[in-house]
Design a protein around this motif. Structure first.
Motif, PDB file in Angstrom:
ATOM      1  N   LYS A 225     -12.559 -17.629  11.897  1.00  0.00           N
ATOM      2  CA  LYS A 225     -13.557 -18.630  12.271  1.00  0.00           C
ATOM      3  C   LYS A 225     -13.615 -19.720  11.213  1.00  0.00           C
ATOM      4  O   LYS A 225     -13.228 -19.516  10.068  1.00  0.00           O
ATOM      5  CB  LYS A 225     -14.934 -17.970  12.394  1.00  0.00           C
TER       6      LYS A 225
ATOM      7  N   PHE B  79     -15.762 -21.505   8.788  1.00  0.00           N
ATOM      8  CA  PHE B  79     -17.007 -21.326   8.045  1.00  0.00           C
ATOM      9  C   PHE B  79     -17.235 -22.552   7.159  1.00  0.00           C
ATOM     10  O   PHE B  79     -16.362 -22.931   6.397  1.00  0.00           O
ATOM     11  CB  PHE B  79     -16.904 -20.117   7.103  1.00  0.00           C
TER      12      PHE B  79
ATOM     13  N   PHE C  92     -12.637 -12.585   3.019  1.00  0.00           N
ATOM     14  CA  PHE C  92     -12.583 -12.299   4.455  1.00  0.00           C
ATOM     15  C   PHE C  92     -11.547 -13.139   5.204  1.00  0.00           C
ATOM     16  O   PHE C  92     -11.449 -13.092   6.417  1.00  0.00           O
ATOM     17  CB  PHE C  92     -13.971 -12.495   5.089  1.00  0.00           C
TER      18      PHE C  92
ATOM     19  N   VAL D 135     -19.361 -21.431  12.120  1.00  0.00           N
ATOM     20  CA  VAL D 135     -20.506 -20.909  11.372  1.00  0.00           C
ATOM     21  C   VAL D 135     -20.874 -21.901  10.275  1.00  0.00           C
ATOM     22  O   VAL D 135     -20.017 -22.313   9.485  1.00  0.00           O
ATOM     23  CB  VAL D 135     -20.169 -19.541  10.727  1.00  0.00           C
TER      24      VAL D 135
ATOM     25  N   ILE E 287     -21.230 -12.326   5.752  1.00  0.00           N
ATOM     26  CA  ILE E 287     -19.990 -12.927   6.258  1.00  0.00           C
ATOM     27  C   ILE E 287     -19.569 -12.229   7.554  1.00  0.00           C
ATOM     28  O   ILE E 287     -19.202 -12.876   8.544  1.00  0.00           O
ATOM     29  CB  ILE E 287     -18.860 -12.803   5.209  1.00  0.00           C
ATOM     30  N   GLU E 288     -19.639 -10.898   7.519  1.00  0.00           N
ATOM     31  CA  GLU E 288     -19.288 -10.119   8.707  1.00  0.00           C
ATOM     32  C   GLU E 288     -20.167 -10.508   9.900  1.00  0.00           C
ATOM     33  O   GLU E 288     -19.692 -10.609  11.033  1.00  0.00           O
ATOM     34  CB  GLU E 288     -19.446  -8.626   8.391  1.00  0.00           C
TER      35      GLU E 288
ATOM     36  N   GLY F 238     -21.469 -13.399  10.386  1.00  0.00           N
ATOM     37  CA  GLY F 238     -20.960 -14.697  10.845  1.00  0.00           C
ATOM     38  C   GLY F 238     -19.734 -14.550  11.720  1.00  0.00           C
ATOM     39  O   GLY F 238     -19.544 -15.293  12.687  1.00  0.00           O
ATOM     40  N   ILE F 239     -18.895 -13.582  11.374  1.00  0.00           N
ATOM     41  CA  ILE F 239     -17.658 -13.368  12.135  1.00  0.00           C
ATOM     42  C   ILE F 239     -17.952 -12.702  13.482  1.00  0.00           C
ATOM     43  O   ILE F 239     -17.435 -13.105  14.520  1.00  0.00           O
ATOM     44  CB  ILE F 239     -16.666 -12.505  11.317  1.00  0.00           C
ATOM     45  N   GLN F 240     -18.811 -11.682  13.451  1.00  0.00           N
ATOM     46  CA  GLN F 240     -18.983 -10.842  14.642  1.00  0.00           C
ATOM     47  C   GLN F 240     -20.002 -11.381  15.646  1.00  0.00           C
ATOM     48  O   GLN F 240     -19.953 -11.024  16.820  1.00  0.00           O
ATOM     49  CB  GLN F 240     -19.368  -9.422  14.218  1.00  0.00           C
ATOM     50  N   SER F 241     -20.926 -12.214  15.199  1.00  0.00           N
ATOM     51  CA  SER F 241     -21.933 -12.738  16.132  1.00  0.00           C
ATOM     52  C   SER F 241     -21.385 -13.976  16.841  1.00  0.00           C
ATOM     53  O   SER F 241     -20.427 -14.593  16.378  1.00  0.00           O
ATOM     54  CB  SER F 241     -23.209 -13.094  15.386  1.00  0.00           C
ATOM     55  N   GLU F 242     -22.045 -14.314  17.935  1.00  0.00           N
ATOM     56  CA  GLU F 242     -21.684 -15.569  18.597  1.00  0.00           C
ATOM     57  C   GLU F 242     -22.435 -16.741  17.984  1.00  0.00           C
ATOM     58  O   GLU F 242     -21.983 -17.874  18.001  1.00  0.00           O
ATOM     59  CB  GLU F 242     -21.993 -15.471  20.096  1.00  0.00           C
TER      60      GLU F 242
END
Lengths: 136, 130
Positions: free
Chosen positions: A6, A8, A35, A132, B116-117, B119-123
């Protein structure tokens, strides 16, 4: 660590030492670098002061964390957008900021500038592209 | 929609945590998922069980605990931010030689990787702060 990549972006809007936001934002960036996401930082408003060179915190007895920004390149955090208008409004130019660089592995490890000067309109477009947005 | 929430301000001083709570409640009522609430900066103060507000005011900490229990929410307090501000669970108490622990019911202490996780896993990651 994750298959999903994603975009960020970390928005830094505050001066470095009046509050802890800048320092704790940098802590997120450093952890987040592990990450393997597409990371960029934006420095807006008083956030541009975070990158000013020659910071000396001895008078306020706080940790000078500005050298940490110079390590970002080693963490593959290589896109630091600085808003032109925010610099100008504060009487600053790129010359007042720390030289921050990274080695581009796709270009024979050539040393390149991490700081990218962008206009307010451009940063709005870049923010629009993100998945994000962390706001600090 | 799968949401994650970040709370960056402490209780009572700032409305951010009230707004985050109201948002979480409304989202859950509307059938959405909250995969994590991450407390950062002074937001970690939402997770201390020593909070004792006047009886005629809302109890922000208990309110989070109750919402967490009702919906099985993952309420995560950042360990680095918590250590600076004196929010301690059993493990941190022992590790740092402290005399007490004060993590509120339903909260857990963990690292920034959880943010961070999220941020990655949520919509959508929704940040509540100043």
């Amino acid at each position: 660590m994750s298959e999903t990549i994603k975009k960020f972006m970390y928005l830094n809007r505050r001066a470095p030492y009046g509050t802890i936001y800048a320092w704790e934002s940098l802590e997120v960036v450093l952890i987040g670098a592990a990450f393997d996401q597409d990371v960029s930082l934006a420095f807006l408003d008083d956030g541009v002061y975070q990158l000013v060179k020659g910071q000396d915190t001895s008078g306020v007895d706080m940790k000078n964390f500005s050298p940490t920004y110079q390590a970002l390149g080693d963490y593959d955090v290589t896109k630091l957008y600085v808003e032109k208008e925010s610099l100008e409004e504060r009487g600053l130019t790129l010359e007042d900021l720390m030289p921050l660089t990274y080695e581009d592995e796709d270009d024979d490890w050539a040393e390149k500038d991490s700081i990218r000067l962008v206009s307010r309109a451009e940063i709005a477009d870049i923010m629009d592209e993100q998945d994000v947005l962390f706001s600090f | 929609m799968k949401f994650a929430i970040q709370v960056n301000e402490g209780p009572y001083q700032h409305q951010a945590t009230d707004s985050a709570y109201q948002f979480a409640k409304a989202a859950l009522d509307a059938g959405h998922e909250i995969m994590r609430v991450f407390f950062y900066h002074d937001g970690v103060n939402n997770g201390t069980n020593l909070t004792t507000p006047p009886q005629d005011d809302r109890n922000i900490v208990n309110r989070w605990s109750e919402l967490g229990k009702e919906h099985n929410l993952d309420l995560v307090v950042c360990v680095a931010a918590a250590q600076r501000r004196g929010i301690v669970d059993e493990g941190e108490m022992q590790r740092n030689g402290k005399s007490a622990q004060n993590i509120a019911d339903g909260f857990r202490i963990s690292g920034l990787g959880q943010l961070i996780e999220a941020g990655i896993q949520s919509e959508r990651l929704v940040v509540f702060g100043d």
